[in-house]
Design a protein around this motif. Structure first.
Motif, PDB file in Angstrom:
ATOM      1  N   MET A   1       0.841  -1.200   0.000  1.00  0.00           N
ATOM      2  CA  MET A   1       0.000   0.000   0.000  1.00  0.00           C
ATOM      3  C   MET A   1       0.874   1.247   0.000  1.00  0.00           C
ATOM      4  O   MET A   1       1.848   1.340   0.743  1.00  0.00           O
ATOM      5  N   SER A   2       0.563   2.223  -0.871  1.00  0.00           N
ATOM      6  CA  SER A   2       1.375   3.429  -0.966  1.00  0.00           C
ATOM      7  C   SER A   2       1.105   4.368   0.203  1.00  0.00           C
ATOM      8  O   SER A   2       0.080   4.277   0.881  1.00  0.00           O
ATOM      9  N   GLU A   3       2.037   5.277   0.424  1.00  0.00           N
ATOM     10  CA  GLU A   3       1.932   6.226   1.537  1.00  0.00           C
ATOM     11  C   GLU A   3       1.242   7.510   1.082  1.00  0.00           C
ATOM     12  O   GLU A   3       1.555   8.051   0.027  1.00  0.00           O
ATOM     13  N   ALA A   4       0.316   8.001   1.896  1.00  0.00           N
ATOM     14  CA  ALA A   4      -0.278   9.316   1.651  1.00  0.00           C
ATOM     15  C   ALA A   4       0.515  10.386   2.396  1.00  0.00           C
ATOM     16  O   ALA A   4       0.798  11.458   1.861  1.00  0.00           O
ATOM     17  N   ILE A   5       0.870  10.081   3.640  1.00  0.00           N
ATOM     18  CA  ILE A   5       1.589  11.040   4.490  1.00  0.00           C
ATOM     19  C   ILE A   5       2.679  10.301   5.255  1.00  0.00           C
ATOM     20  O   ILE A   5       2.447   9.203   5.767  1.00  0.00           O
ATOM     21  N   ARG A   6       3.847  10.902   5.295  1.00  0.00           N
ATOM     22  CA  ARG A   6       4.943  10.327   6.087  1.00  0.00           C
ATOM     23  C   ARG A   6       5.599  11.431   6.913  1.00  0.00           C
ATOM     24  O   ARG A   6       6.003  12.470   6.383  1.00  0.00           O
ATOM     25  N   VAL A   7       5.674  11.199   8.210  1.00  0.00           N
ATOM     26  CA  VAL A   7       6.302  12.141   9.149  1.00  0.00           C
ATOM     27  C   VAL A   7       7.593  11.512   9.651  1.00  0.00           C
ATOM     28  O   VAL A   7       7.576  10.415  10.208  1.00  0.00           O
TER      29      VAL A   7
ATOM     30  N   ALA B   1      -2.004  18.291  12.253  1.00  0.00           N
ATOM     31  CA  ALA B   1      -2.865  18.446  11.078  1.00  0.00           C
ATOM     32  C   ALA B   1      -2.390  19.589  10.193  1.00  0.00           C
ATOM     33  O   ALA B   1      -2.394  19.477   8.957  1.00  0.00           O
ATOM     34  N   LYS B   2      -1.959  20.679  10.791  1.00  0.00           N
ATOM     35  CA  LYS B   2      -1.518  21.841  10.015  1.00  0.00           C
ATOM     36  C   LYS B   2      -0.200  21.583   9.295  1.00  0.00           C
ATOM     37  O   LYS B   2       0.117  22.256   8.313  1.00  0.00           O
ATOM     38  N   HIS B   3       0.567  20.604   9.765  1.00  0.00           N
ATOM     39  CA  HIS B   3       1.786  20.222   9.043  1.00  0.00           C
ATOM     40  C   HIS B   3       1.459  19.454   7.764  1.00  0.00           C
ATOM     41  O   HIS B   3       2.254  19.452   6.822  1.00  0.00           O
ATOM     42  N   PHE B   4       0.300  18.803   7.726  1.00  0.00           N
ATOM     43  CA  PHE B   4      -0.059  18.012   6.558  1.00  0.00           C
ATOM     44  C   PHE B   4      -0.415  18.877   5.365  1.00  0.00           C
ATOM     45  O   PHE B   4      -0.465  18.385   4.238  1.00  0.00           O
ATOM     46  N   ASN B   5      -0.713  20.147   5.608  1.00  0.00           N
ATOM     47  CA  ASN B   5      -1.148  21.054   4.545  1.00  0.00           C
ATOM     48  C   ASN B   5      -0.196  22.230   4.368  1.00  0.00           C
ATOM     49  O   ASN B   5      -0.508  23.194   3.687  1.00  0.00           O
ATOM     50  N   SER B   6       0.966  22.138   5.015  1.00  0.00           N
ATOM     51  CA  SER B   6       1.988  23.201   4.956  1.00  0.00           C
ATOM     52  C   SER B   6       1.528  24.513   5.564  1.00  0.00           C
ATOM     53  O   SER B   6       2.103  25.568   5.279  1.00  0.00           O
ATOM     54  N   ILE B   7       0.495  24.468   6.412  1.00  0.00           N
ATOM     55  CA  ILE B   7       0.136  25.670   7.168  1.00  0.00           C
ATOM     56  C   ILE B   7       1.241  25.943   8.188  1.00  0.00           C
ATOM     57  O   ILE B   7       1.610  27.091   8.437  1.00  0.00           O
ATOM     58  N   LEU B   8       1.775  24.871   8.765  1.00  0.00           N
ATOM     59  CA  LEU B   8       2.955  24.946   9.612  1.00  0.00           C
ATOM     60  C   LEU B   8       4.064  24.125   8.973  1.00  0.00           C
ATOM     61  O   LEU B   8       3.795  23.119   8.307  1.00  0.00           O
ATOM     62  N   LEU B   9       5.300  24.551   9.177  1.00  0.00           N
ATOM     63  CA  LEU B   9       6.453  23.842   8.623  1.00  0.00           C
ATOM     64  C   LEU B   9       7.323  23.305   9.753  1.00  0.00           C
ATOM     65  O   LEU B   9       7.415  23.919  10.819  1.00  0.00           O
ATOM     66  N   PRO B  10       7.965  22.158   9.544  1.00  0.00           N
ATOM     67  CA  PRO B  10       8.794  21.567  10.603  1.00  0.00           C
ATOM     68  C   PRO B  10       9.944  22.484  11.033  1.00  0.00           C
ATOM     69  O   PRO B  10      10.528  23.186  10.212  1.00  0.00           O
ATOM     70  N   CYS B  11      10.230  22.448  12.328  1.00  0.00           N
ATOM     71  CA  CYS B  11      11.468  23.078  12.822  1.00  0.00           C
ATOM     72  C   CYS B  11      12.635  22.123  12.625  1.00  0.00           C
ATOM     73  O   CYS B  11      13.795  22.534  12.594  1.00  0.00           O
ATOM     74  N   GLY B  12      12.337  20.854  12.524  1.00  0.00           N
ATOM     75  CA  GLY B  12      13.326  19.818  12.267  1.00  0.00           C
ATOM     76  C   GLY B  12      12.615  18.594  11.749  1.00  0.00           C
ATOM     77  O   GLY B  12      11.425  18.404  11.992  1.00  0.00           O
ATOM     78  N   GLY B  13      13.321  17.753  11.011  1.00  0.00           N
ATOM     79  CA  GLY B  13      12.688  16.586  10.419  1.00  0.00           C
ATOM     80  C   GLY B  13      11.917  16.956   9.165  1.00  0.00           C
ATOM     81  O   GLY B  13      12.028  18.076   8.649  1.00  0.00           O
ATOM     82  N   LYS B  14      11.122  16.012   8.674  1.00  0.00           N
ATOM     83  CA  LYS B  14      10.408  16.200   7.417  1.00  0.00           C
ATOM     84  C   LYS B  14       8.977  15.681   7.502  1.00  0.00           C
ATOM     85  O   LYS B  14       8.680  14.744   8.245  1.00  0.00           O
ATOM     86  N   VAL B  15       8.099  16.302   6.697  1.00  0.00           N
ATOM     87  CA  VAL B  15       6.758  15.798   6.468  1.00  0.00           C
ATOM     88  C   VAL B  15       6.569  15.699   4.955  1.00  0.00           C
ATOM     89  O   VAL B  15       6.804  16.675   4.235  1.00  0.00           O
ATOM     90  N   TYR B  16       6.180  14.516   4.501  1.00  0.00           N
ATOM     91  CA  TYR B  16       5.955  14.297   3.069  1.00  0.00           C
ATOM     92  C   TYR B  16       4.481  13.993   2.836  1.00  0.00           C
ATOM     93  O   TYR B  16       3.889  13.172   3.528  1.00  0.00           O
ATOM     94  N   VAL B  17       3.903  14.652   1.834  1.00  0.00           N
ATOM     95  CA  VAL B  17       2.514  14.437   1.442  1.00  0.00           C
ATOM     96  C   VAL B  17       2.514  13.964   0.004  1.00  0.00           C
ATOM     97  O   VAL B  17       2.968  14.685  -0.891  1.00  0.00           O
ATOM     98  N   CYS B  18       2.047  12.739  -0.212  1.00  0.00           N
ATOM     99  CA  CYS B  18       2.067  12.140  -1.548  1.00  0.00           C
ATOM    100  C   CYS B  18       3.472  12.234  -2.154  1.00  0.00           C
ATOM    101  O   CYS B  18       3.636  12.495  -3.354  1.00  0.00           O
ATOM    102  N   GLY B  19       4.465  12.057  -1.309  1.00  0.00           N
ATOM    103  CA  GLY B  19       5.855  12.102  -1.740  1.00  0.00           C
ATOM    104  C   GLY B  19       6.440  13.488  -1.853  1.00  0.00           C
ATOM    105  O   GLY B  19       7.630  13.640  -2.183  1.00  0.00           O
TER     106      GLY B  19
END
Length: 282
Positions: A1-7, A53-71
Protein backbone atom coordinates in the motif's frame (compact mmCIF):
# COMPACT_ATOMS: atom_id res chain seq x y z
CA UNK A 1 0.00 0.00 0.00
CA UNK A 2 1.38 3.43 -0.97
CA UNK A 3 1.93 6.23 1.54
CA UNK A 4 -0.28 9.32 1.65
CA UNK A 5 1.59 11.04 4.49
CA UNK A 6 4.94 10.33 6.09
CA UNK A 7 6.30 12.14 9.15
CA UNK A 8 10.02 11.64 9.80
CA UNK A 9 11.69 12.80 13.02
CA UNK A 10 9.40 15.83 13.22
CA UNK A 11 10.38 18.59 15.62
CA UNK A 12 8.20 21.63 16.13
CA UNK A 13 7.99 24.41 18.72
CA UNK A 14 5.80 27.49 18.78
CA UNK A 15 8.03 30.56 19.05
CA UNK A 16 8.18 32.43 22.33
CA UNK A 17 6.97 35.99 22.85
CA UNK A 18 9.12 38.85 24.15
CA UNK A 19 12.27 36.75 24.61
CA UNK A 20 10.39 33.96 26.38
CA UNK A 21 11.32 30.40 25.37
CA UNK A 22 9.22 28.67 22.75
CA UNK A 23 6.78 25.87 23.49
CA UNK A 24 7.94 22.50 22.19
CA UNK A 25 5.18 20.35 20.71
CA UNK A 26 6.96 17.56 18.85
CA UNK A 27 10.37 16.01 19.38
CA UNK A 28 11.31 13.24 16.96
CA UNK A 29 7.76 12.28 15.98
CA UNK A 30 7.44 9.51 13.37
CA UNK A 31 4.20 8.48 11.69
CA UNK A 32 3.06 7.00 8.37
CA UNK A 33 -0.47 7.09 6.97
CA UNK A 34 -1.25 4.76 4.09
CA UNK A 35 -3.23 5.93 1.07
CA UNK A 36 -6.93 5.13 1.10
CA UNK A 37 -7.18 4.59 4.86
CA UNK A 38 -9.38 6.27 7.44
CA UNK A 39 -7.27 7.30 10.42
CA UNK A 40 -8.53 8.96 13.61
CA UNK A 41 -6.10 10.98 15.73
CA UNK A 42 -6.91 11.33 19.43
CA UNK A 43 -5.31 13.04 22.38
CA UNK A 44 -5.96 15.36 25.29
CA UNK A 45 -5.87 19.15 24.85
CA UNK A 46 -2.38 20.39 24.05
CA UNK A 47 -1.05 17.05 22.81
CA UNK A 48 -0.40 18.41 19.30
CA UNK A 49 -3.35 17.07 17.28
CA UNK A 50 -4.17 20.33 15.49
CA UNK A 51 -0.51 21.22 15.15
CA UNK A 52 0.12 17.92 13.39
CA UNK A 53 -2.87 18.45 11.08
CA UNK A 54 -1.52 21.84 10.01
CA UNK A 55 1.79 20.22 9.04
CA UNK A 56 -0.06 18.01 6.56
CA UNK A 57 -1.15 21.05 4.54
CA UNK A 58 1.99 23.20 4.96
CA UNK A 59 0.14 25.67 7.17
CA UNK A 60 2.96 24.95 9.61
CA UNK A 61 6.45 23.84 8.62
CA UNK A 62 8.79 21.57 10.60
CA UNK A 63 11.47 23.08 12.82
CA UNK A 64 13.33 19.82 12.27
CA UNK A 65 12.69 16.59 10.42
CA UNK A 66 10.41 16.20 7.42
CA UNK A 67 6.76 15.80 6.47
CA UNK A 68 5.96 14.30 3.07
CA UNK A 69 2.51 14.44 1.44
CA UNK A 70 2.07 12.14 -1.55
CA UNK A 71 5.86 12.10 -1.74
CA UNK A 72 6.12 15.91 -1.71
CA UNK A 73 8.30 17.68 0.87
CA UNK A 74 6.02 20.16 2.68
CA UNK A 75 8.93 22.48 3.48
CA UNK A 76 9.66 23.08 -0.22
CA UNK A 77 7.93 26.40 -1.03
CA UNK A 78 7.84 25.58 -4.74
CA UNK A 79 5.62 22.57 -3.99
CA UNK A 80 3.09 24.47 -1.86
CA UNK A 81 0.30 24.61 -4.45
CA UNK A 82 0.73 20.93 -5.37
CA UNK A 83 0.64 19.96 -1.69
CA UNK A 84 -2.57 21.89 -1.06
CA UNK A 85 -4.12 20.34 -4.14
CA UNK A 86 -3.37 16.92 -2.66
CA UNK A 87 -4.48 17.64 0.92
CA UNK A 88 -7.71 19.47 1.73
CA UNK A 89 -8.36 20.85 5.23
CA UNK A 90 -11.70 21.12 7.01
CA UNK A 91 -11.69 23.05 10.29
CA UNK A 92 -13.82 23.09 13.42
CA UNK A 93 -15.99 26.07 12.56
CA UNK A 94 -17.54 25.87 9.06
CA UNK A 95 -18.38 29.59 9.16
CA UNK A 96 -14.64 30.28 8.90
CA UNK A 97 -14.47 28.41 5.58
CA UNK A 98 -17.62 29.68 3.89
CA UNK A 99 -16.80 32.68 1.71
CA UNK A 100 -19.77 33.10 -0.67
CA UNK A 101 -23.44 34.00 -0.33
CA UNK A 102 -24.66 31.06 -2.41
CA UNK A 103 -23.82 27.41 -1.74
CA UNK A 104 -22.69 26.48 -5.26
CA UNK A 105 -20.50 29.60 -5.48
CA UNK A 106 -18.85 28.68 -2.21
CA UNK A 107 -18.07 25.15 -3.41
CA UNK A 108 -16.64 26.61 -6.64
CA UNK A 109 -14.25 28.91 -4.77
CA UNK A 110 -11.46 26.34 -4.29
CA UNK A 111 -11.22 25.05 -7.86
CA UNK A 112 -11.48 28.62 -9.18
CA UNK A 113 -8.38 29.51 -7.19
CA UNK A 114 -6.60 26.49 -8.65
CA UNK A 115 -7.27 27.83 -12.14
CA UNK A 116 -9.72 25.13 -13.17
CA UNK A 117 -11.73 25.93 -16.31
CA UNK A 118 -15.37 27.03 -15.82
CA UNK A 119 -17.07 23.98 -17.42
CA UNK A 120 -14.95 21.67 -15.27
CA UNK A 121 -15.75 23.72 -12.16
CA UNK A 122 -19.47 23.35 -12.84
CA UNK A 123 -19.06 19.58 -13.18
CA UNK A 124 -17.04 19.31 -9.97
CA UNK A 125 -19.46 21.47 -7.99
CA UNK A 126 -22.44 19.35 -9.05
CA UNK A 127 -20.69 16.07 -8.23
CA UNK A 128 -19.34 17.35 -4.90
CA UNK A 129 -22.73 18.61 -3.72
CA UNK A 130 -24.41 15.36 -4.74
CA UNK A 131 -21.73 13.37 -2.93
CA UNK A 132 -22.41 15.14 0.38
CA UNK A 133 -26.18 15.09 -0.15
CA UNK A 134 -26.50 18.88 -0.51
CA UNK A 135 -27.26 19.33 -4.21
CA UNK A 136 -30.83 20.47 -3.56
CA UNK A 137 -29.42 23.34 -1.49
CA UNK A 138 -27.10 24.60 -4.25
CA UNK A 139 -28.91 27.94 -4.60
CA UNK A 140 -29.44 28.48 -0.87
CA UNK A 141 -27.63 30.98 1.33
CA UNK A 142 -25.08 29.07 3.47
CA UNK A 143 -25.77 31.15 6.58
CA UNK A 144 -29.35 29.83 6.66
CA UNK A 145 -28.23 26.18 6.89
CA UNK A 146 -27.72 24.10 10.01
CA UNK A 147 -24.27 23.50 11.45
CA UNK A 148 -24.08 19.98 10.01
CA UNK A 149 -25.20 21.21 6.60
CA UNK A 150 -22.61 24.00 6.65
CA UNK A 151 -19.88 21.52 7.46
CA UNK A 152 -21.00 19.29 4.59
CA UNK A 153 -20.78 22.34 2.30
CA UNK A 154 -17.23 22.95 3.55
CA UNK A 155 -16.39 19.32 2.78
CA UNK A 156 -17.96 19.65 -0.68
CA UNK A 157 -15.66 22.61 -1.32
CA UNK A 158 -12.69 20.38 -0.57
CA UNK A 159 -14.03 17.52 -2.72
CA UNK A 160 -14.39 19.93 -5.66
CA UNK A 161 -10.63 20.50 -5.49
CA UNK A 162 -10.17 16.73 -5.98
CA UNK A 163 -7.48 16.12 -3.35
CA UNK A 164 -6.09 12.68 -2.58
CA UNK A 165 -6.39 13.26 1.16
CA UNK A 166 -8.76 15.19 3.42
CA UNK A 167 -7.77 16.26 6.94
CA UNK A 168 -10.59 17.21 9.30
CA UNK A 169 -9.63 19.08 12.47
CA UNK A 170 -12.41 18.39 15.01
CA UNK A 171 -15.11 19.08 12.39
CA UNK A 172 -17.97 18.01 14.68
CA UNK A 173 -16.91 19.84 17.85
CA UNK A 174 -19.54 22.58 17.39
CA UNK A 175 -22.34 20.34 16.15
CA UNK A 176 -25.31 18.61 17.75
CA UNK A 177 -25.61 14.78 17.52
CA UNK A 178 -27.54 14.94 14.25
CA UNK A 179 -24.96 17.25 12.68
CA UNK A 180 -22.14 15.02 13.91
CA UNK A 181 -23.75 12.00 12.27
CA UNK A 182 -24.24 13.87 8.99
CA UNK A 183 -20.58 14.84 8.84
CA UNK A 184 -19.22 11.45 9.90
CA UNK A 185 -21.43 9.63 7.37
CA UNK A 186 -20.11 11.96 4.68
CA UNK A 187 -16.51 11.32 5.68
CA UNK A 188 -16.96 7.54 5.66
CA UNK A 189 -18.63 7.74 2.24
CA UNK A 190 -15.67 9.71 0.86
CA UNK A 191 -13.26 7.10 2.14
CA UNK A 192 -15.28 4.16 0.82
CA UNK A 193 -16.57 5.48 -2.51
CA UNK A 194 -13.69 7.71 -3.61
CA UNK A 195 -10.88 5.82 -1.83
CA UNK A 196 -9.85 9.15 -0.33
CA UNK A 197 -7.38 9.11 2.54
CA UNK A 198 -9.13 10.56 5.61
CA UNK A 199 -7.41 11.90 8.71
CA UNK A 200 -9.94 12.79 11.40
CA UNK A 201 -8.79 14.79 14.41
CA UNK A 202 -11.42 14.24 17.09
CA UNK A 203 -12.11 14.00 20.80
CA UNK A 204 -15.21 11.87 20.30
CA UNK A 205 -14.35 8.24 20.98
CA UNK A 206 -17.42 6.94 19.16
CA UNK A 207 -16.24 8.72 15.99
CA UNK A 208 -12.73 7.33 16.31
CA UNK A 209 -14.15 3.83 16.80
CA UNK A 210 -15.45 3.95 13.21
CA UNK A 211 -12.01 4.54 11.69
CA UNK A 212 -9.69 1.86 10.29
CA UNK A 213 -6.91 2.98 12.59
CA UNK A 214 -6.56 5.07 15.73
CA UNK A 215 -3.44 7.05 16.63
CA UNK A 216 -3.25 8.44 20.17
CA UNK A 217 -0.90 11.37 20.81
CA UNK A 218 0.47 12.26 24.24
CA UNK A 219 3.06 14.93 24.95
CA UNK A 220 4.07 15.09 21.30
CA UNK A 221 4.59 11.35 20.87
CA UNK A 222 2.52 8.40 19.67
CA UNK A 223 1.20 6.71 22.81
CA UNK A 224 -0.91 4.07 21.02
CA UNK A 225 -1.44 3.07 17.41
CA UNK A 226 -3.63 0.31 15.99
CA UNK A 227 -7.16 -0.70 15.13
CA UNK A 228 -9.94 0.73 17.31
CA UNK A 229 -10.24 -2.66 19.03
CA UNK A 230 -6.52 -2.74 19.80
CA UNK A 231 -6.31 0.82 21.06
CA UNK A 232 -9.53 1.09 23.05
CA UNK A 233 -8.91 -2.17 24.88
CA UNK A 234 -5.92 -0.42 26.53
CA UNK A 235 -8.21 1.30 29.01
CA UNK A 236 -5.63 1.84 31.75
CA UNK A 237 -3.20 3.43 29.29
CA UNK A 238 -5.92 5.79 28.07
CA UNK A 239 -6.79 6.71 31.65
CA UNK A 240 -3.15 7.47 32.48
CA UNK A 241 -2.93 10.01 29.67
CA UNK A 242 -6.24 11.66 30.50
CA UNK A 243 -8.54 9.95 28.00
CA UNK A 244 -11.48 7.61 28.24
CA UNK A 245 -12.39 4.65 26.08
CA UNK A 246 -15.80 4.53 24.37
CA UNK A 247 -18.66 4.23 26.87
CA UNK A 248 -19.25 0.60 25.92
CA UNK A 249 -15.65 -0.32 26.73
CA UNK A 250 -15.70 1.73 29.92
CA UNK A 251 -18.82 -0.17 31.03
CA UNK A 252 -17.15 -3.54 30.50
CA UNK A 253 -14.01 -2.29 32.24
CA UNK A 254 -16.02 -1.13 35.27
CA UNK A 255 -17.79 -4.49 35.46
CA UNK A 256 -14.44 -6.26 35.30
CA UNK A 257 -13.38 -4.27 38.34
CA UNK A 258 -16.32 -5.95 40.10
CA UNK A 259 -15.14 -9.43 39.19
CA UNK A 260 -16.49 -10.01 35.69
CA UNK A 261 -14.28 -11.14 32.82
CA UNK A 262 -15.66 -9.23 29.87
CA UNK A 263 -13.67 -8.56 26.69
CA UNK A 264 -12.59 -4.96 26.15
CA UNK A 265 -12.24 -5.19 22.38
CA UNK A 266 -15.94 -4.86 21.51
CA UNK A 267 -16.44 -1.07 21.14
CA UNK A 268 -19.71 -1.02 19.19
CA UNK A 269 -23.04 -0.84 20.99
CA UNK A 270 -24.25 -4.01 19.29
CA UNK A 271 -21.15 -5.99 20.27
CA UNK A 272 -21.26 -4.74 23.85
CA UNK A 273 -24.95 -5.59 24.15
CA UNK A 274 -24.29 -9.11 22.88
CA UNK A 275 -21.42 -9.59 25.35
CA UNK A 276 -23.62 -8.47 28.25
CA UNK A 277 -26.50 -10.64 27.08
CA UNK A 278 -24.26 -13.69 26.85
CA UNK A 279 -22.89 -12.98 30.32
CA UNK A 280 -26.32 -12.66 31.90
CA UNK A 281 -27.61 -15.73 30.05
CA UNK A 282 -24.80 -17.92 31.40
Amino acid sequence: MSEAIRVEHLNYAYPGVDDTPGVAVFTDLNLTIEAGTFVAVLGSNGCGKSTLAKHFNSILLPCGGKVYVCGLDTSDEELLIRIRRNVGMVFQNPDNQIVANVVEEDVAFGPENLGVASPEIARRVELALKHVGMYEYREHAPHLLSGGQKQRIAIAGIIAMEPQCIVLDEPTAMLDPRGRKEVLDTVKKLNKDKNMTVVLITHHMDEAAQADRVVVLHKGQVAADGTPREVFSQVELLHRIGLAAPETVELCYALNQQGFRLPLDQPSIEECAQVLFNTVKT
